[in-house]
Design an enzyme around this catalytic site. Structure first.
Site, PDB file in Angstrom:
ATOM      1  N   ALA A   4       0.806  -1.220   0.000  1.00  0.00           N
ATOM      2  CA  ALA A   4       0.000   0.000   0.000  1.00  0.00           C
ATOM      3  C   ALA A   4       0.842   1.275   0.000  1.00  0.00           C
ATOM      4  CB  ALA A   4      -0.929  -0.003   1.207  1.00  0.00           C
ATOM      5  N   ASP A   5       2.107   1.171   0.364  1.00  0.00           N
ATOM      6  CA  ASP A   5       2.956   2.364   0.447  1.00  0.00           C
ATOM      7  C   ASP A   5       4.341   2.064  -0.131  1.00  0.00           C
ATOM      8  OD1 ASP A   5       3.742   4.945   1.062  1.00  0.00           O
ATOM      9  OD2 ASP A   5       4.252   4.457   3.136  1.00  0.00           O
ATOM     10  N   LEU A   6       4.368   1.586  -1.363  1.00  0.00           N
ATOM     11  CA  LEU A   6       5.640   1.242  -1.984  1.00  0.00           C
ATOM     12  C   LEU A   6       6.350   2.514  -2.429  1.00  0.00           C
ATOM     13  CD1 LEU A   6       7.525  -1.034  -2.773  1.00  0.00           C
ATOM     14  CD2 LEU A   6       6.378  -1.112  -4.993  1.00  0.00           C
TER      15      LEU A   6
END
Length: 81
Positions: A4-6
């Site tokens: 979700a937060d690459l």
């Protein structure tokens, strides 16, 4: 895995391995267009952090090396630029 937060701050490198961290909002998902969105997010993050650094710190060939590794690990044949 859909991260979700690459972004570049969640990728740690050693001489031999790559580690992804911060999986608190991640999901196991079937392959799909979401993976292209993750890669676009990662690319944008890398460009933002490396802006103003010497060009050898992050180059187009580095990005293509990352995409090649991704392609080999996921079985994908086409990835976004």
């Amino acid at each position: 895995m859909c991260h979700a937060d690459l972004n570049c701050h969640n990728v740690l490198l050693s001489e031999e391995l790559v580690y992804l961290i911060d999986f608190d909002r991640c999901q196991l998902r079937r392959p799909g267009l979401w993976s292209d969105g993750n890669l676009v997010r990662l690319r944008r993050s890398l460009e933002k952090v490396s802006w103003g650094m010497p060009p050898e710190r992050f180059s187009e060939s580095d990005w293509h090396g990352l995409l090649d590794g991704y392609r080999q690990s996921s079985g994908k044949t086409e990835l976004p630029p």
